[in-house]
Write an enzyme that holds these catalytic residues in place. Structure first.
Site, PDB file in Angstrom:
ATOM      1  CE1 TYR A   1      38.206  45.212  38.821  1.00  0.00           C
ATOM      2  CE2 TYR A   1      37.843  45.673  36.502  1.00  0.00           C
ATOM      3  CZ  TYR A   1      38.520  45.005  37.490  1.00  0.00           C
ATOM      4  OH  TYR A   1      39.532  44.126  37.164  1.00  0.00           O
TER       5      TYR A   1
ATOM      6  CE  LYS B   1      41.550  46.706  38.786  1.00  0.00           C
ATOM      7  NZ  LYS B   1      42.691  46.103  39.506  1.00  0.00           N
TER       8      LYS B   1
END
Ligand SMILES: NC(=O)c1ccc[n+]([C@@H]2O[C@H](COP(=O)([O-])OP(=O)(O)OC[C@H]3O[C@@H](n4cnc5c(N)ncnc54)[C@H](O)[C@@H]3O)[C@@H](O)[C@H]2O)c1
Length: 281
Positions: A177, A181
């Site tokens: 994640y 990002k």
């Protein structure tokens, strides 16, 4: 809420991952509809294998509920199913949106998965690929498909990428994640440089925690992982945030509408924190 940016009336916006009723995507879509945009609600439409289970993704009934809510409020919206991991489907859906609404002006890259959280030594390549596939590869494909259309239309445009606080800081159990990002902010900067000459701005929004369906799942996960009750975990979170509360979907929707407006015409390549002061770099 009434419209704040009259120049957005009549624009066509695509919001990916907007098919969950309490999600950031649905809130941004609703806000852009209030501003007078026609909105394409894009989501997966049905569960797909163990990495995209029912309850974690926007299924077709929930997508339609988001559309109905916008239409009931006087807005213009339509749902389109698309797997944001697949470039061919993304190209086809951008064509379908343009065929239905006549053009495309705004792309909000919001689809993302943040529920495949594990320590690095346990995360499978399959899980890594699923997260990167939606959160970064899908954004690249959507940016490419929409940018081509915006350039051909010749009237500029807006691309808003929903990154995260996890684009600026590391969090345990969130390797895929955080990498996706952080990468999204890099993609934002490059796209801003390349597309600027076409008057297309590209910015990222970096929200801190928002208790959406995904956010609620993360609270459960992290409180258990840290040996805290949910109340203790949330109290500790509030204590870290200068403004004393987690984010709301409307905080991100406000930032999104602003970045799409003429007020933000000279802002591009930014990764804007919407985090109550929790994140400031
Ligand atoms: N909630 C938070 O605390 C928070 C904080 C910072 C950033 N974000 C980011 O905001 C975005 C929205 O998150 P949310 O909290 O509203 O969660 P959410 O689960 O409500 O929304 C994510 C959406 O992405 C969709 N999606 C997942 N895989 C897809 C695929 N293959 N194809 C198409 N759509 C797919 C899901 O179906 C879902 O509707 C995500 O990118 C997330 O990383 C959330």
């Amino acid at each position: 809420m009434s419209a704040m940016y009259p120049e957005l009336a009549g624009k066509v916006a695509i919001v990916t991952g907007a098919g969950r009723r309490h999600g950031l995507g649905a809130a941004m879509a609703a806000r852009l509809a209030v501003e007078g945009c026609a909105v394409a609600i894009i989501d997966l439409g049905q569960p797909m294998g163990e990495n995209f289970p029912a309850g974690a993704i926007g299924a077709s009934e929930e997508m339609q509920a988001v559309v109905d809510e916008i239409v009931t409020g006087g807005g213009n919206a339509r749902a389109f199913a698309c797997d944001m991991r697949l470039a061919a489907q993304i190209e086809a859906v951008v064509d379908a949106v343009a065929a239905h609404f006549g053009r495309v002006d705004i792309l909000v890259n919001n689809a993302g998965i943040g529920y495949l959280m594990k320590p690095i030594i346990e995360l499978s390549m399959d899980e890594w690929d699923a997260v990167l596939g939606v959160n970064l590869r899908g954004v690249f494909a959507a940016t490419q498909a929409v940018a081509k259309r915006l350039i051909a239309q010749g009237q500029g445009g807006r691309i808003v990428n929903i990154a995260s606080q996890a684009a600026k800081s590391g969090f345990p159990f969130a390797a895929a994640y955080c990498a996706s990002k952080h990468g999204l902010v890099g993609l934002t900067r490059v796209a801003a440089i390349e597309l600027g000459k076409h008057q297309i701005t590209v910015n990222a929004i970096c929200p801190n925690h928002v208790t959406t369906g995904l956010g609620a799942w993360q609270n459960e996960y992290f409180s258990k992982a840290l040996g805290l009750t949910l109340d203790q975990y949330m109290a500790a979170m509030r204590g870290r945030i200068p403004l004393g509360r987690p984010g709301l979907v409307t905080d991100t929707a406000n930032a999104c509408a602003y970045l799409c407006s003429n007020q933000a015409a000279y802002i591009t390549g930014e990764a804007m924190n919407v985090s109550g002061g929790e994140e400031y770099h």
